[in-house]
Motif scaffolding. Structure first.
Motif, PDB file in Angstrom:
ATOM      1  N   ARG A 465       0.816  -1.211   0.000  1.00 47.00           N
ATOM      2  CA  ARG A 465       0.000   0.000   0.000  1.00 47.00           C
ATOM      3  C   ARG A 465       0.852   1.265   0.000  1.00 47.00           C
ATOM      4  NH1 ARG A 465      -1.267   2.280   5.427  1.00 47.00           N
ATOM      5  NH2 ARG A 465      -3.340   2.878   4.714  1.00 47.00           N
ATOM      6  N   TYR A 466       2.142   1.127   0.326  1.00 43.02           N
ATOM      7  CA  TYR A 466       3.037   2.282   0.356  1.00 43.02           C
ATOM      8  C   TYR A 466       3.742   2.517  -0.977  1.00 43.02           C
ATOM      9  CZ  TYR A 466       2.362   1.987   5.402  1.00 43.02           C
ATOM     10  OH  TYR A 466       1.798   1.951   6.659  1.00 43.02           O
ATOM     11  N   TYR A 467       3.470   1.660  -1.951  1.00 45.03           N
ATOM     12  CA  TYR A 467       4.055   1.828  -3.283  1.00 45.03           C
ATOM     13  C   TYR A 467       3.118   2.636  -4.172  1.00 45.03           C
ATOM     14  CZ  TYR A 467       7.875  -1.575  -2.740  1.00 45.03           C
ATOM     15  OH  TYR A 467       9.027  -2.219  -2.367  1.00 45.03           O
ATOM     16  N   ALA A 468       3.697   3.502  -4.980  1.00 48.69           N
ATOM     17  CA  ALA A 468       2.925   4.220  -5.995  1.00 48.69           C
ATOM     18  C   ALA A 468       2.969   3.481  -7.324  1.00 48.69           C
ATOM     19  CB  ALA A 468       3.466   5.643  -6.177  1.00 48.69           C
ATOM     20  N   GLY A 469       4.023   2.703  -7.546  1.00 52.45           N
ATOM     21  CA  GLY A 469       4.181   1.975  -8.804  1.00 52.45           C
ATOM     22  C   GLY A 469       4.391   0.499  -8.578  1.00 52.45           C
ATOM     23  N   GLN A 470       5.386  -0.054  -9.266  1.00 51.37           N
ATOM     24  CA  GLN A 470       5.675  -1.483  -9.205  1.00 51.37           C
ATOM     25  C   GLN A 470       6.095  -1.920  -7.814  1.00 51.37           C
ATOM     26  OE1 GLN A 470       5.345  -3.785 -11.650  1.00 51.37           O
ATOM     27  NE2 GLN A 470       5.925  -5.347 -10.140  1.00 51.37           N
ATOM     28  N   ARG A 471       5.462  -2.975  -7.284  1.00 50.60           N
ATOM     29  CA  ARG A 471       5.794  -3.496  -5.964  1.00 50.60           C
ATOM     30  C   ARG A 471       6.990  -4.421  -6.051  1.00 50.60           C
ATOM     31  NH1 ARG A 471       1.201  -0.489  -6.598  1.00 50.60           N
ATOM     32  NH2 ARG A 471      -0.248  -0.686  -4.862  1.00 50.60           N
ATOM     33  N   ASP A 472       8.071  -4.084  -5.334  1.00 49.47           N
ATOM     34  CA  ASP A 472       9.267  -4.914  -5.329  1.00 49.47           C
ATOM     35  C   ASP A 472       9.351  -5.793  -4.084  1.00 49.47           C
ATOM     36  OD1 ASP A 472      10.159  -3.865  -7.749  1.00 49.47           O
ATOM     37  OD2 ASP A 472      11.122  -2.170  -6.748  1.00 49.47           O
ATOM     38  N   LEU A 473       8.760  -5.336  -2.981  1.00 47.64           N
ATOM     39  CA  LEU A 473       8.819  -6.063  -1.725  1.00 47.64           C
ATOM     40  C   LEU A 473       7.411  -6.374  -1.251  1.00 47.64           C
ATOM     41  CD1 LEU A 473      11.538  -3.934   0.122  1.00 47.64           C
ATOM     42  CD2 LEU A 473      11.874  -6.133  -1.003  1.00 47.64           C
ATOM     43  N   SER A 474       7.287  -7.432  -0.478  1.00 48.99           N
ATOM     44  CA  SER A 474       5.991  -7.812   0.063  1.00 48.99           C
ATOM     45  C   SER A 474       6.140  -8.087   1.549  1.00 48.99           C
ATOM     46  CB  SER A 474       5.458  -9.056  -0.651  1.00 48.99           C
ATOM     47  OG  SER A 474       4.142  -9.342  -0.249  1.00 48.99           O
ATOM     48  N   GLY A 475       5.091  -7.779   2.297  1.00 48.78           N
ATOM     49  CA  GLY A 475       5.131  -8.009   3.732  1.00 48.78           C
ATOM     50  C   GLY A 475       4.139  -7.124   4.452  1.00 48.78           C
ATOM     51  N   VAL A 476       4.353  -6.946   5.756  1.00 49.20           N
ATOM     52  CA  VAL A 476       3.455  -6.126   6.571  1.00 49.20           C
ATOM     53  C   VAL A 476       4.278  -5.156   7.408  1.00 49.20           C
ATOM     54  CG1 VAL A 476       1.592  -7.820   6.717  1.00 49.20           C
ATOM     55  CG2 VAL A 476       3.443  -7.878   8.404  1.00 49.20           C
ATOM     56  N   VAL A 477       3.610  -4.072   7.829  1.00 43.26           N
ATOM     57  CA  VAL A 477       4.209  -3.098   8.734  1.00 43.26           C
ATOM     58  C   VAL A 477       3.487  -3.216  10.069  1.00 43.26           C
ATOM     59  CG1 VAL A 477       4.829  -0.685   9.082  1.00 43.26           C
ATOM     60  CG2 VAL A 477       4.602  -1.588   6.765  1.00 43.26           C
ATOM     61  N   LEU A 478       4.243  -3.412  11.140  1.00 39.65           N
ATOM     62  CA  LEU A 478       3.659  -3.611  12.464  1.00 39.65           C
ATOM     63  C   LEU A 478       3.977  -2.424  13.361  1.00 39.65           C
ATOM     64  CD1 LEU A 478       4.695  -7.354  13.054  1.00 39.65           C
ATOM     65  CD2 LEU A 478       2.621  -6.468  11.962  1.00 39.65           C
ATOM     66  N   GLY A 479       2.961  -1.686  13.762  1.00 34.16           N
ATOM     67  CA  GLY A 479       3.138  -0.646  14.762  1.00 34.16           C
ATOM     68  C   GLY A 479       3.063  -1.279  16.142  1.00 34.16           C
ATOM     69  N   TYR A 480       4.023  -0.982  17.014  1.00 35.41           N
ATOM     70  CA  TYR A 480       4.078  -1.661  18.304  1.00 35.41           C
ATOM     71  C   TYR A 480       4.033  -0.706  19.489  1.00 35.41           C
ATOM     72  CZ  TYR A 480       8.977  -0.428  17.457  1.00 35.41           C
ATOM     73  OH  TYR A 480      10.128   0.247  17.142  1.00 35.41           O
ATOM     74  N   ALA A 481       4.174   0.593  19.281  1.00 30.64           N
ATOM     75  CA  ALA A 481       4.258   1.526  20.409  1.00 30.64           C
ATOM     76  C   ALA A 481       3.018   1.483  21.286  1.00 30.64           C
ATOM     77  CB  ALA A 481       4.494   2.947  19.903  1.00 30.64           C
ATOM     78  N   ALA A 482       1.846   1.241  20.694  1.00 31.99           N
ATOM     79  CA  ALA A 482       0.593   1.277  21.444  1.00 31.99           C
ATOM     80  C   ALA A 482       0.172  -0.077  21.987  1.00 31.99           C
ATOM     81  CB  ALA A 482      -0.522   1.839  20.555  1.00 31.99           C
ATOM     82  N   VAL A 483       0.967  -1.123  21.781  1.00 36.54           N
ATOM     83  CA  VAL A 483       0.578  -2.478  22.186  1.00 36.54           C
ATOM     84  C   VAL A 483       1.248  -2.834  23.508  1.00 36.54           C
ATOM     85  CG1 VAL A 483       0.347  -4.872  21.453  1.00 36.54           C
ATOM     86  CG2 VAL A 483       0.538  -3.068  19.736  1.00 36.54           C
ATOM     87  N   GLY A 484       0.452  -3.087  24.544  1.00 35.96           N
ATOM     88  CA  GLY A 484       1.015  -3.508  25.826  1.00 35.96           C
ATOM     89  C   GLY A 484       1.763  -4.819  25.695  1.00 35.96           C
ATOM     90  N   GLU A 485       2.832  -4.976  26.450  1.00 33.75           N
ATOM     91  CA  GLU A 485       3.692  -6.149  26.293  1.00 33.75           C
ATOM     92  C   GLU A 485       2.966  -7.482  26.488  1.00 33.75           C
ATOM     93  OE1 GLU A 485       7.645  -6.051  27.881  1.00 33.75           O
ATOM     94  OE2 GLU A 485       7.712  -3.861  27.792  1.00 33.75           O
ATOM     95  N   PRO A 486       2.028  -7.603  27.456  1.00 32.69           N
ATOM     96  CA  PRO A 486       1.340  -8.901  27.588  1.00 32.69           C
ATOM     97  C   PRO A 486       0.519  -9.279  26.360  1.00 32.69           C
ATOM     98  CG  PRO A 486       1.067  -7.579  29.584  1.00 32.69           C
ATOM     99  CD  PRO A 486       1.673  -6.683  28.551  1.00 32.69           C
ATOM    100  N   ALA A 487       0.125  -8.282  25.562  1.00 31.45           N
ATOM    101  CA  ALA A 487      -0.717  -8.567  24.392  1.00 31.45           C
ATOM    102  C   ALA A 487       0.094  -8.901  23.148  1.00 31.45           C
ATOM    103  CB  ALA A 487      -1.619  -7.362  24.098  1.00 31.45           C
ATOM    104  N   ILE A 488       1.417  -8.702  23.199  1.00 36.64           N
ATOM    105  CA  ILE A 488       2.213  -8.832  21.977  1.00 36.64           C
ATOM    106  C   ILE A 488       2.324 -10.281  21.518  1.00 36.64           C
ATOM    107  CG2 ILE A 488       4.538  -8.572  21.033  1.00 36.64           C
ATOM    108  CD1 ILE A 488       4.757  -5.936  22.544  1.00 36.64           C
ATOM    109  N   ALA A 489       2.703 -11.189  22.401  1.00 40.32           N
ATOM    110  CA  ALA A 489       2.889 -12.592  21.989  1.00 40.32           C
ATOM    111  C   ALA A 489       1.600 -13.205  21.450  1.00 40.32           C
ATOM    112  CB  ALA A 489       3.446 -13.409  23.150  1.00 40.32           C
TER     113      ALA A 489
END
Length: 500
Positions: A465-489
């Motif tokens: 979703r961050y590409y404007a043109g041809q996609r070269d990489l695939s994967g996900v972006v994980l925001g972690y600052a707002a996630v409490g540590e017990p909920a991460i695993a």
């Protein structure tokens, strides 16, 4: 594209009519567009709610088809239907539990109906382009509080009681300017506080007179683009890069030139002539790449040689470690770097305040632009924010945000490594931050990801979703600052099922 049509001749239809009625009856059907950026569960929810609340096509007590039946009829996953039903249940449109039958409820008296879909033929070409390229259709606001939402601050450490006291103090005996308006560039004490904050936290060299208070980094970018560029002027954007920058440039009619990112950051030599480059040299979204010293020199030399502007987005500033690279602005000797940031991911999203540090030569021209449009940041927020930054607790709060985010990052990395997924590559770096890029060796489609993330109670966005043109990489972006540590695993375990 899958189209299912429902009918209702002269009376309220039953759900048997919906699923078996003739396809020729216009305007009464369920239409799910698989090519749309909008998640299918959201499309289904919106259309069912329209049938129940707006059109009143189904009488109270009408039984909805079982989720499995509707999924089979529409050719979608059962989880998609369950998520749409869950949203309808939260809106008090339906009642019942999975497996026990689901019926339509009578709309509460005075319930406001959602607006019908806008007529696209009434929009300007600029609006059409903005909708196609902007982030709005890709963001489910209801998902912002789920694990891995990008751009969310650690709300659990925000001193809301202190913020409340400061707000009450300002309202107890409000000065005239609080009740009327602030200066054109922003409340002077706030601008002084921001200058001190940026100098302390990031080493930014500026005076309070160079600072503009904005509604955030995106608003600062909007101000700069409409002040310095003409429609059609070429602009560099990082590829992949922030969606907000692409949306702003598209809205103002710029010619976008995606410039690739490699392990050293922006490939300056790959970009054509342009009037402006919009970059994040310290930590680039979505890959987390830091621009090398060599590329920084090349970019500054390019701007000087071409008499071009550089807009530096430093939205990750609160989360960076002390040894993170300094802002590009600190190396600018020709007054061509405009530095922008936000308080959204440091405090809370609805604060809607940010800043822009202008070169001396731009202060007067942009003041003239702002005199006509204003910054849009409420005077109360500006006064309270100035008090908050000047409060003795603020430096400790900055350290707390950075330390908590660093700890959550380590917990996330440990949980991801523990899954031993050989198809997953983590983009680690030493500079800190609030998000992590996870690359996969198989394509991750944004629409499919959204469909699967909702039932898993996750907020996920693919790198494509961050590409404007041809996609070269695939994967996900994980925001972690707002996630409490017990909920991460537990969230990581659900993530593996979604991506697997």
């Amino acid at each position: 594209m899958t189209v299912e049509t429902a009918v209702g001749p002269d009376e309220l239809a039953t759900w048997d009519d919906v699923l078996t009625g003739p396809a020729s009856t216009p305007g009464w059907g369920l239409l799910l567009d698989r090519d749309s950026h909008e998640p299918m569960y959201q499309q289904l929810y919106t259309q069912l709610r329209d049938l129940i609340v707006v059109r009143r096509q189904f009488a109270p007590g009408t039984r909805l088809p079982a989720s499995r039946t509707l999924a089979d009829e529409l050719g979608i996953s059962r989880n998609t239907v369950l998520l749409a039903y869950q949203r309808l249940r939260e809106d008090n449109c339906i009642d019942g539990a999975p497996g026990a039958g689901t019926i339509v409820l009578a709309p509460p008296r005075g319930q406001a109906a959602p607006p019908s879909p806008a007529r696209c033929d009434a929009l300007s070409d600029r609006a059409r382009a903005a909708i196609a390229n902007g982030p709005g259709h890709l963001i489910d606001r209801s998902a912002c509080n789920r694990p891995f939402a990008v751009g969310m601050p650690p709300l659990d450490v925000f001193p809301s009681a202190l913020w409340g006291r400061l707000t009450a103090n300002r309202l107890r005996k409000p000065p005239v300017r609080l009740l009327s308006d602030c200066e054109t560039l922003g409340f002077a004490p706030l601008r002084e506080a921001i200058a001190a904050y940026l100098g302390l936290m990031r080493g930014v060299r500026c005076r309070a007179e160079q600072i503009v208070v904005t509604r955030g980094a995106e608003n600062a970018l909007d101000l700069v683009v409409r002040s310095l560029l003409e429609p059609g002027d070429p602009v560099w954007l990082e590829e992949p890069g922030t969606i907000e920058a692409r949306a702003v440039a598209t809205w103002h009619g710029q010619r976008i030139h995606p410039v690739p990112i490699d392990e050293e950051g922006l490939v300056v030599s790959a970009g054509p002539d342009a009037r402006m480059a919009i970059v994040s040299p310290t930590r680039q979204l979505p890959l987390g790449t830091a621009m090398s010293a060599r590329r920084r020199r090349e970019l500054l030399e390019w701007a000087n040689r071409n008499n071009s502007w550089i807009v530096e987005l430093d939205t990750e500033a609160p989360f960076l470690s002390p040894d993170a690279p300094p802002p590009l602005q600190t190396q600018d000797t020709n007054g061509q770097v405009i530095y922008a940031g936000t308080f959204r991911n440091l405090l809370f999203p609805e604060v809607r305040a940010g800043y822009c540090v202008l070169p001396e030569s731009l202060v007067d021209p942009i003041s003239a632009v702002l005199w006509q449009s204003g910054s849009g940041v409420s005077a109360l927020i500006q006064h309270v924010l100035a008090d908050f930054i000047n409060y003795q607790y603020f430096p400790r709060y900055l350290r707390r945000v950075r330390d908590v985010s660093a700890s959550r990052r380590e917990t996330l990395l440990t949980a991801l490594r523990g899954e031993s997924a050989d198809w997953l590559t983590l983009r680690e770096d030493k500079s800190g931050g609030s998000f992590l890029a996870c690359l996969t060796d198989h394509p991750v489609d944004e629409n499919t990801l959204a469909d699967r993330a909702g039932p898993a109670s996750l907020s996920l966005h693919s790198i494509d979703r961050y590409y404007a043109g041809q996609r070269d990489l695939s994967g996900v972006v994980l925001g972690y600052a707002a996630v409490g540590e017990p909920a991460i695993a537990p969230a990581v375990r659900r993530l593996m099922k979604v991506l697997g």
